[in-house]
Motif scaffolding. Structure first.
Motif, PDB file in Angstrom:
ATOM      1  N   ALA A   1       1.022  -1.163   0.231  1.00 50.22           N
ATOM      2  CA  ALA A   1      -0.310  -0.143   0.103  1.00 50.22           C
ATOM      3  C   ALA A   1       0.932   1.474  -0.010  1.00 50.22           C
ATOM      4  N   GLN A   2       2.039   1.173   0.652  1.00 48.53           N
ATOM      5  CA  GLN A   2       2.823   2.743   0.876  1.00 48.53           C
ATOM      6  C   GLN A   2       3.361   2.703  -0.153  1.00 48.53           C
ATOM      7  N   LEU A   3       4.020   1.208  -0.768  1.00 51.09           N
ATOM      8  CA  LEU A   3       4.842   1.269  -2.379  1.00 51.09           C
ATOM      9  C   LEU A   3       3.489   2.242  -3.808  1.00 51.09           C
ATOM     10  N   ALA A   4       2.447   1.950  -3.214  1.00 54.89           N
ATOM     11  CA  ALA A   4       1.354   2.296  -4.457  1.00 54.89           C
ATOM     12  C   ALA A   4       1.475   3.652  -4.565  1.00 54.89           C
ATOM     13  N   ASN A   5       1.242   3.925  -2.950  1.00 59.80           N
ATOM     14  CA  ASN A   5       1.504   5.906  -2.430  1.00 59.80           C
ATOM     15  C   ASN A   5       2.525   6.635  -3.425  1.00 59.80           C
ATOM     16  N   LEU A   6       3.894   5.994  -3.520  1.00 61.62           N
ATOM     17  CA  LEU A   6       5.330   6.005  -3.426  1.00 61.62           C
ATOM     18  C   LEU A   6       5.308   6.608  -4.776  1.00 61.62           C
ATOM     19  N   VAL A   7       4.804   5.782  -5.781  1.00 61.22           N
ATOM     20  CA  VAL A   7       4.009   5.171  -7.426  1.00 61.22           C
ATOM     21  C   VAL A   7       3.289   6.745  -7.674  1.00 61.22           C
ATOM     22  N   THR A   8       2.380   6.769  -7.135  1.00 68.81           N
ATOM     23  CA  THR A   8       1.367   7.613  -6.952  1.00 68.81           C
ATOM     24  C   THR A   8       2.383   9.198  -7.404  1.00 68.81           C
ATOM     25  N   ALA A   9       2.644   9.236  -6.621  1.00 66.84           N
ATOM     26  CA  ALA A   9       3.395  10.726  -6.287  1.00 66.84           C
ATOM     27  C   ALA A   9       5.238  11.060  -6.381  1.00 66.84           C
ATOM     28  N   CYS A  10       5.419   9.693  -7.524  1.00 70.13           N
ATOM     29  CA  CYS A  10       7.082   9.869  -7.988  1.00 70.13           C
ATOM     30  C   CYS A  10       7.017  11.076  -8.786  1.00 70.13           C
ATOM     31  N   GLN A  11       8.329  11.727  -8.564  1.00 66.65           N
ATOM     32  CA  GLN A  11       8.766  12.472  -9.245  1.00 66.65           C
ATOM     33  C   GLN A  11      10.269  12.117  -9.873  1.00 66.65           C
TER      34      GLN A  11
ATOM     35  N   GLN B   1       4.173  14.390 -17.699  1.00 69.79           N
ATOM     36  CA  GLN B   1       3.561  14.213 -18.768  1.00 69.79           C
ATOM     37  C   GLN B   1       2.285  13.366 -18.455  1.00 69.79           C
ATOM     38  N   ARG B   2       2.414  12.595 -17.178  1.00 71.55           N
ATOM     39  CA  ARG B   2       1.508  11.484 -17.442  1.00 71.55           C
ATOM     40  C   ARG B   2       0.074  11.908 -17.135  1.00 71.55           C
ATOM     41  N   LEU B   3      -0.981  11.276 -17.375  1.00 71.32           N
ATOM     42  CA  LEU B   3      -1.818  11.513 -16.718  1.00 71.32           C
ATOM     43  C   LEU B   3      -1.677  11.224 -15.210  1.00 71.32           C
ATOM     44  N   ARG B   4      -1.737  10.110 -15.221  1.00 75.63           N
ATOM     45  CA  ARG B   4      -1.607   8.867 -13.470  1.00 75.63           C
ATOM     46  C   ARG B   4      -0.393   7.931 -13.511  1.00 75.63           C
ATOM     47  N   ALA B   5       0.429   7.868 -12.268  1.00 71.51           N
ATOM     48  CA  ALA B   5       1.404   7.010 -12.486  1.00 71.51           C
ATOM     49  C   ALA B   5       0.737   5.919 -12.458  1.00 71.51           C
ATOM     50  N   VAL B   6       0.869   4.276 -12.466  1.00 72.34           N
ATOM     51  CA  VAL B   6      -0.027   3.131 -12.695  1.00 72.34           C
ATOM     52  C   VAL B   6       0.791   2.158 -11.695  1.00 72.34           C
ATOM     53  N   PRO B   7       0.497   2.291  -9.878  1.00 75.49           N
ATOM     54  CA  PRO B   7       0.898   1.257  -9.692  1.00 75.49           C
ATOM     55  C   PRO B   7       0.423   0.346  -9.715  1.00 75.49           C
ATOM     56  N   GLY B   8       1.658  -1.243  -9.690  1.00 77.46           N
ATOM     57  CA  GLY B   8       1.386  -2.811 -10.279  1.00 77.46           C
ATOM     58  C   GLY B   8       0.163  -2.931  -8.894  1.00 77.46           C
ATOM     59  N   ALA B   9      -0.836  -4.320  -9.043  1.00 74.02           N
ATOM     60  CA  ALA B   9      -2.402  -4.512  -8.827  1.00 74.02           C
ATOM     61  C   ALA B   9      -2.517  -6.016  -8.635  1.00 74.02           C
ATOM     62  N   GLY B  10      -2.965  -6.734  -7.833  1.00 70.58           N
ATOM     63  CA  GLY B  10      -2.927  -8.679  -7.541  1.00 70.58           C
ATOM     64  C   GLY B  10      -2.938  -9.218  -6.226  1.00 70.58           C
ATOM     65  N   ALA B  11      -2.724 -10.522  -5.986  1.00 68.70           N
ATOM     66  CA  ALA B  11      -2.933 -10.816  -5.195  1.00 68.70           C
ATOM     67  C   ALA B  11      -1.516 -10.337  -4.330  1.00 68.70           C
ATOM     68  N   GLU B  12      -2.102 -10.646  -2.904  1.00 66.99           N
ATOM     69  CA  GLU B  12      -0.317  -9.868  -2.351  1.00 66.99           C
ATOM     70  C   GLU B  12       0.524 -11.003  -2.404  1.00 66.99           C
ATOM     71  N   ARG B  13       0.279 -12.736  -2.261  1.00 68.75           N
ATOM     72  CA  ARG B  13       1.089 -13.648  -2.941  1.00 68.75           C
ATOM     73  C   ARG B  13       0.663 -14.974  -3.809  1.00 68.75           C
ATOM     74  N   PRO B  14       1.430 -14.191  -4.625  1.00 71.04           N
ATOM     75  CA  PRO B  14       0.902 -14.425  -6.448  1.00 71.04           C
ATOM     76  C   PRO B  14       2.018 -15.963  -6.238  1.00 71.04           C
ATOM     77  N   HIS B  15       1.196 -16.638  -7.458  1.00 67.62           N
ATOM     78  CA  HIS B  15       1.937 -17.965  -7.664  1.00 67.62           C
ATOM     79  C   HIS B  15       2.434 -16.875  -8.935  1.00 67.62           C
ATOM     80  N   TYR B  16       1.966 -16.044  -9.920  1.00 70.39           N
ATOM     81  CA  TYR B  16       2.912 -15.450 -11.171  1.00 70.39           C
ATOM     82  C   TYR B  16       2.781 -13.857 -10.526  1.00 70.39           C
ATOM     83  N   LEU B  17       3.425 -13.372 -11.107  1.00 72.91           N
ATOM     84  CA  LEU B  17       4.015 -11.964 -10.475  1.00 72.91           C
ATOM     85  C   LEU B  17       4.537 -11.518 -12.499  1.00 72.91           C
ATOM     86  N   ILE B  18       3.750 -10.900 -13.100  1.00 70.47           N
ATOM     87  CA  ILE B  18       3.025 -10.441 -15.016  1.00 70.47           C
ATOM     88  C   ILE B  18       3.972  -8.880 -14.421  1.00 70.47           C
TER      89      ILE B  18
END
Length: 307
Positions: free
Chosen positions: A120-130, A137-154
């Motif tokens: 959650a904190q990482l997503a906030n850091l990504v959103t505010a990243c400079q 030039q971005r509309l918004r940054a796009v953090p990762g999303a999905g299962a917290e203990r995933p079988h696959y990281l894509i």
């Protein structure tokens, strides 16, 4: 104050090929942006279409803007595009659009926070990243999303326009194609997935990230891997594969076989494939991608069986 574009209108403009970076407008939830150069002649086509799209929102009262704001948006779109077109058509005239190289030095996120951040904190850091000029030039940054203990990281290269509008990864045609291929190959535990990008911000026109931009953003990816501890990493495309594996090897030499990534005394297998965006424009690659997926399924089954 710049007119605010409703999310539905942003999607409609994207459908007709109008990038919001070309317009002197503000996307919902986005920081102020720097306009990007529109293709030659775009004012003649996109301006009336932008006006039509804004007015068409009256079909659904929930998605409408006040009449004055809609008219303001339409006028802003027309004026901005015509100005950009004039800049492009007059020989020797310097564009008013600043290049990334001329942009002010970015203000970095404090490194001391990153090694301790949870998802959650990482997503906030990504959103505010400079960290790099892409934030201008971005509309918004796009953090990762999905299962917290995933079988696959894509992991893929960078967000698409659909991702940037929604704020979620793997939307639009590329995301749908990837989902269909994963469903068709019937990977074990295919529901357990986390999706992310090497570079979290899209450049206007989807320009390939520069090495300095990758270096600025890869710290977020490394922290994601450390937090998620996936069973497998699927690296889609050359840039994603090179960033995950810290290599400069070409894509074809990396595809179709497992590579090991060391993490805290453990090894995570990394499988390299073509990125879906490439498959959409080069259909001949789909056969190679399907072959790679079948080989991945075999490797995953062998791992599960302890072979």
């Amino acid at each position: 104050m710049k007119p605010l574009v409703h999310p539905a209108q942003a999607a409609w403009l994207a459908e007709i090929g109008v990038d919001l970076h070309w317009l002197d407008v503000q996307a919902p939830g986005a920081h102020p942006t720097v306009s990007a150069t529109a293709p030659s002649g775009v004012a003649d086509i996109a301006a009336p279409l932008a006006t039509q799209v804004v007015r068409s929102s009256a079909v659904n009262p929930v998605d409408t803007l006040p009449d004055t704001q809609a008219e303001s948006l339409a006028q802003a779109a027309t004026d901005s595009l015509q100005t950009l077109a004039a800049d492009l058509k007059v020989p020797g005239r310097q564009s008013r659009v600043p290049s990334p190289e001329a942009a002010p030095t970015a203000i970095p996120v404090q490194d001391v926070v990153l090694p301790e951040a949870d998802l959650a904190q990482l997503a906030n850091l990504v959103t505010a990243c400079q960290r790099c000029p892409r934030h201008l030039q971005r509309l918004r940054a796009v953090p990762g999303a999905g299962a917290e203990r995933p079988h696959y990281l894509i992991v893929a290269e960078q967000p698409s326009l659909d991702d940037e509008i929604s704020g979620k990864p793997f939307q639009g045609d590329s995301g749908r194609l990837l989902a269909a291929m994963l469903a068709a190959v019937q990977l074990p535990d295919a529901h357990s997935v986390y999706q992310t990008y090497v570079v979290k911000c899209r450049a206007p026109g989807g320009a390939e990230p520069a090495p300095a931009e990758v270096a600025a953003c890869v710290l977020y990816l490394q922290r994601e891997i450390a937090l998620l501890k996936p069973r497998w990493i699927l690296a889609l495309g050359r840039m994603a594969a090179q960033a995950v594996l810290s290599t400069q090897a070409p894509l074809d030499s990396l595809r179709g076989k497992p590579h090991m990534l060391g993490l805290e005394g453990q090894s995570i297998p990394v499988w390299v494939m073509h990125q879906p965006a490439s498959l959409l424009v080069r259909s001949a690659l789909k056969a190679e991608a399907w072959h790679d997926l079948l080989a991945l399924r075999t490797a995953v089954n062998q791992q599960s069986a302890g072979v």
